[in-house]
Motif scaffolding. Structure first.
Motif, PDB file in Angstrom:
ATOM      1  N   VAL A   7       0.701  -1.211  -0.031  1.00  0.00           N
ATOM      2  CA  VAL A   7      -0.228  -0.064  -0.095  1.00  0.00           C
ATOM      3  C   VAL A   7       0.853   1.237  -0.064  1.00  0.00           C
ATOM      4  N   VAL A   8       0.709   2.016  -0.755  1.00  0.00           N
ATOM      5  CA  VAL A   8       1.444   3.456  -0.962  1.00  0.00           C
ATOM      6  C   VAL A   8       0.401   4.673  -1.074  1.00  0.00           C
ATOM      7  N   ILE A  17       3.356   4.921 -10.459  1.00  0.00           N
ATOM      8  CA  ILE A  17       2.916   3.778 -10.905  1.00  0.00           C
ATOM      9  C   ILE A  17       4.038   2.913 -11.594  1.00  0.00           C
ATOM     10  N   SER A  18       4.593   3.665 -12.523  1.00  0.00           N
ATOM     11  CA  SER A  18       5.640   3.196 -13.185  1.00  0.00           C
ATOM     12  C   SER A  18       6.704   2.804 -12.249  1.00  0.00           C
ATOM     13  N   LEU A  48      -2.414   3.833  -3.772  1.00  0.00           N
ATOM     14  CA  LEU A  48      -2.031   2.728  -4.498  1.00  0.00           C
ATOM     15  C   LEU A  48      -2.168   1.287  -3.583  1.00  0.00           C
ATOM     16  N   ARG A  49      -2.856   0.419  -4.073  1.00  0.00           N
ATOM     17  CA  ARG A  49      -2.810  -0.827  -3.377  1.00  0.00           C
ATOM     18  C   ARG A  49      -2.575  -2.023  -4.488  1.00  0.00           C
ATOM     19  N   VAL A  50      -1.476  -2.548  -4.067  1.00  0.00           N
ATOM     20  CA  VAL A  50      -1.147  -3.704  -5.083  1.00  0.00           C
ATOM     21  C   VAL A  50      -1.005  -4.962  -4.548  1.00  0.00           C
ATOM     22  N   VAL A  51      -1.663  -6.082  -5.175  1.00  0.00           N
ATOM     23  CA  VAL A  51      -1.370  -7.508  -4.654  1.00  0.00           C
ATOM     24  C   VAL A  51      -0.397  -8.020  -5.375  1.00  0.00           C
TER      25      VAL A  51
ATOM     26  N   VAL D  20       3.253  -0.907 -19.249  1.00  0.00           N
ATOM     27  CA  VAL D  20       2.410   0.078 -19.793  1.00  0.00           C
ATOM     28  C   VAL D  20       2.948   1.681 -19.140  1.00  0.00           C
ATOM     29  N   SER D  21       2.941   1.313 -17.793  1.00  0.00           N
ATOM     30  CA  SER D  21       2.822   2.581 -17.141  1.00  0.00           C
ATOM     31  C   SER D  21       3.967   3.425 -17.289  1.00  0.00           C
ATOM     32  N   SER D  22       5.046   2.612 -17.723  1.00  0.00           N
ATOM     33  CA  SER D  22       6.439   3.314 -17.943  1.00  0.00           C
ATOM     34  C   SER D  22       6.215   3.826 -19.430  1.00  0.00           C
TER      35      SER D  22
END
Lengths: 283, 283, 283, 283
Positions: A7-8, A17-18, A48-51, D20-22
């Motif tokens: 989580v950011v 995101i990149s 941002l939440r990433v799994v 994609v994000s980059s």
């Protein structure tokens, strides 16, 4: 055991995101779910939440955190936390006399529906000790009166500090002081038996009946020093009618309370809930 | 044309249903639907709504009313009213600039969904005159400013008095004075764009967004002198999320407003709504 | 102990309400709630539910029933039943392995939310014996295989016949034969884990996932010989999304199942549910 | 005018989000919203929707698409599409006689709630020509009989081909052939007046009444050759009771139909709906 969560949050700007996804990619993590929100174009907040899936996650988590703290976080001034999805959150439940929320959480935990370990129940009444014992969870009876509140809160803190990641007020009918909240050092989730901000404070079902509302509600929120004013996590409502007296409202409402609270606890423990000022983002 | 409705309220005591139903039976009426509610054993209020079939109803209604007023009402100290279900209620719609509630009511009326005749639209703005004209309904533009309010209300009353059975505030953004409400002499239904009592007053969507609620609502209620405090007829809610800014809340809410208002108007005009102090009974 | 209920159904004709209410009035009963429905003008069915207050009800009930059977029922060809609202219904719960509906009903009963006595739990598995024992309810383990079904049903009937007013299938995953239903001689309520008629039969959550529905549901209905085709008492739904795999649907659905079943059981035991052919009237 | 959307789908594998994000970051785009879903660890499908801000988007879109098609798409075998959020989708509405869905879409479009241009209405009846004319939208009356269907579909295709991005069946009561769907070359959204898969086919309200369901529904889905079997975009339900005859179900249902259809059209035109086999992902 190979699923992790990140989580950011930070001030929004291009490239986050990149940066984050490339960091994970370079370490061999595959993103399986990702949610993002920005609260406004210029100077807004970014969440941002990433799994992600990463073989050998548990062993690699410390290095991952360290690397992120060195490479990524400083670039964006970001707060962040990594979590092993396989490690349940340690939870304490505070309760007074109503059993429905407490037992519902214990049951769901036993069934494996909630990613938590209930490590302690604390109550200002002895009534529910027997029910809790059957789940193998320790029950501490700490009475509270107006005079003994500071002392009682100290005992609660002594019992819980360092042992829990979350405190849940499962119909705990005592106001907690700001000192307690600060001292606990972990989030505290409360269930209020109304559709906040309607009927904040005492006697919401009585007041709902008097006002003649056609729906009653329940609200799970983070507890803050201001009673019933903390960031809302989840709410739900049920239709009622002129035929429903206060007793029936209370019963109908109990069903809402337990499901709303269970959702809020689950979402919190899955790192889906991000606080944004007085509100929450729920991914 | 042979369906009638009877609504009765009085202090509760034994024998009312027996008295009323025997009265109808002796006159050849067959009860096709009946709802009853008592608000408490001793000294409570009794409410009854009966739908009955009686051949030649229209001609027989005056004698029926007279008979009831002589035989039954005095026995129980009852208020009552008879209605021919085939006679639509005469309705005035007051509106400012938002068209969604107004047009929805006009449409439903045209489709035959509402048992009403819309006899007049009144607005403090000229904007919607064209839309209303297409429905063949007269549109009166009566501007209102703080200074001219009393004069404007007088003009509204002159226009409506004796011509309508119900006034509907279809997003009319002006406060109506107690004098207007008293002078109108007919019920006034308002739609408020929140789940009352939450967010009474101005700017409910803005405040809902700030407070971070997870559901937004709409409330139809009888207008009284106290703003947003009248007896609630109907409410509904819709789920929203952190992604919904004020504009999206407003759009989502507009769907609630129009359906909640349409239900309230329909139920009122079908004599389903009985006022009980600050609340309503909806049969 | 002084509240009684009367349920009446017959072919519709004028004078029924007058006859019934006058009968009660002459015996000193005060009607506190009454609901009535007619299914159509000519030759339709008439349904009535009356709740009344009568001092000394318990002792007077037999005479009341006898009197009604002599004076009123023959006049209208009416079926009827009187009930003392203070006498709980005797209920048996049949269950397989899923505990959520069973425990929910036991809990609600313990809390006094349901007007029932659970007199027996029957299961084709031994798993839930310990949980049930804590509620002081006898647990009979009667295994069922395709071969032993007739014998098992005979044992179930021997155990329940004459001891219960209602049988509840609280996620009992065995089909019951027409012989069992006939032999039981009391209503049987089943909970099906879908929004019937969608996904009747096996695997509703799997099929809901495959079909990509946006809501899942649960249905409580009277069991009949035709699987999942009996009169529906209550249904409810919950919103789901593409993110919900079958496991999550099952958990979300479990919350629906238990509340829908609890409502159906409560309503049935309060005599609110009247069967009308393939459908129900729920007052 | 500087907001763009990108939708990507491919077989899941590590590095897609990073790639994609980059790509977007290097071109100066700031991601303001991003949703991602993977349908399973190995060999699953990956779906991504990104909303980004890029100054001068309109002019830069062709180069962006070309670049993505050269750099990113081949690496992952990805399907993708870019869209300028400021360009409304061109939509044709097909309708028979029921006006509620049609007028609702036209109204919402006029109010700016839907990101669409309604470029054509086509009907097999002349009834609604006047209503549509007021919105300044061309109305083509193309009668359809069993014999003339192929010819009628040809005329419809001639009228629409190349002129629209989406066809919406706003209660169009004719079955469209597979040839029509293939020839149209754009998605077709239908509204069905039931909670699919319950009551697929004709007469859903009649069948809902017969079956005695306690909730009725509406379903918006992509039309495919198999009637009522296409991927579901959105559904909703409303509570009904034994009192609601077919006419009342139809009216209650009409409110569901128009809101469900409007949501589906809005979401589709905002590129929120991604088809995944027989189901949809709705971001």
């Amino acid at each position: 055991g190979d699923i992790g969560r990140l989580v950011v949050s930070c001030t929004d700007r291009p490239g986050i995101i990149s940066g984050v996804s490339s960091f994970l990619y370079r370490r061999g993590a595959n993103i399986v779910q990702s949610d993002q929100e920005s609260t406004g174009a210029a100077g807004g907040r970014f969440f941002l939440r990433v799994v992600f899936h990463l073989p050998g996650l548990r062993d690699r988590l410390p290095a991952l955190e360290r690397g992120f703290g060195e490479e990524i976080a400083p670039r964006f001034g970001a707060s962040y936390r990594f979590r092993d999805a396989g490690t349940p959150a340690r939870v304490a439940l505070l309760v007074s006399r109503h059993d429905h929320c407490l037992l519902d959480l214990l049951w769901r935990t036993r069934r494996g529906e909630l990613p938590v370990d209930v490590v302690q129940v604390v109550s200002n009444h002895p009534d529910l000790a027997g029910d809790v014992a059957r789940f193998g969870v320790p029950y501490a009876h700490i009475p509270v009166t107006r005079q003994t509140r500071p002392e009682a809160e100290r005992r609660q803190l002594d019992l819980l500090r360092g042992r829990v990641d979350l405190i849940v007020l499962a119909r705990y009918m005592q106001v907690l002081s700001g000192d307690f909240l600060a001292g606990a050092g972990v989030p505290v989730i409360n269930i209020h038996h109304s559709f906040l901000p309607a009927f904040a404070g005492a006697g919401p079902y009585e007041r709902a009946r008097e006002r003649g509302v056609k729906l009653i509600g329940a609200t799970a929120h983070y507890a803050t020093e201001e009673l019933d004013e903390g960031p809302i996590i989840e709410q739900d409502v049920a239709r009622v009618s002129h035929r429903d007296d206060v007793l029936r409202l209370r019963r109908r409402g109990a069903d809402l309370e337990r499901t709303v609270l269970a959702r809020a606890v689950a979402w919190h423990c899955e790192d889906r809930v991000l606080v944004n000022g007085r509100t929450t983002i729920v991914f």
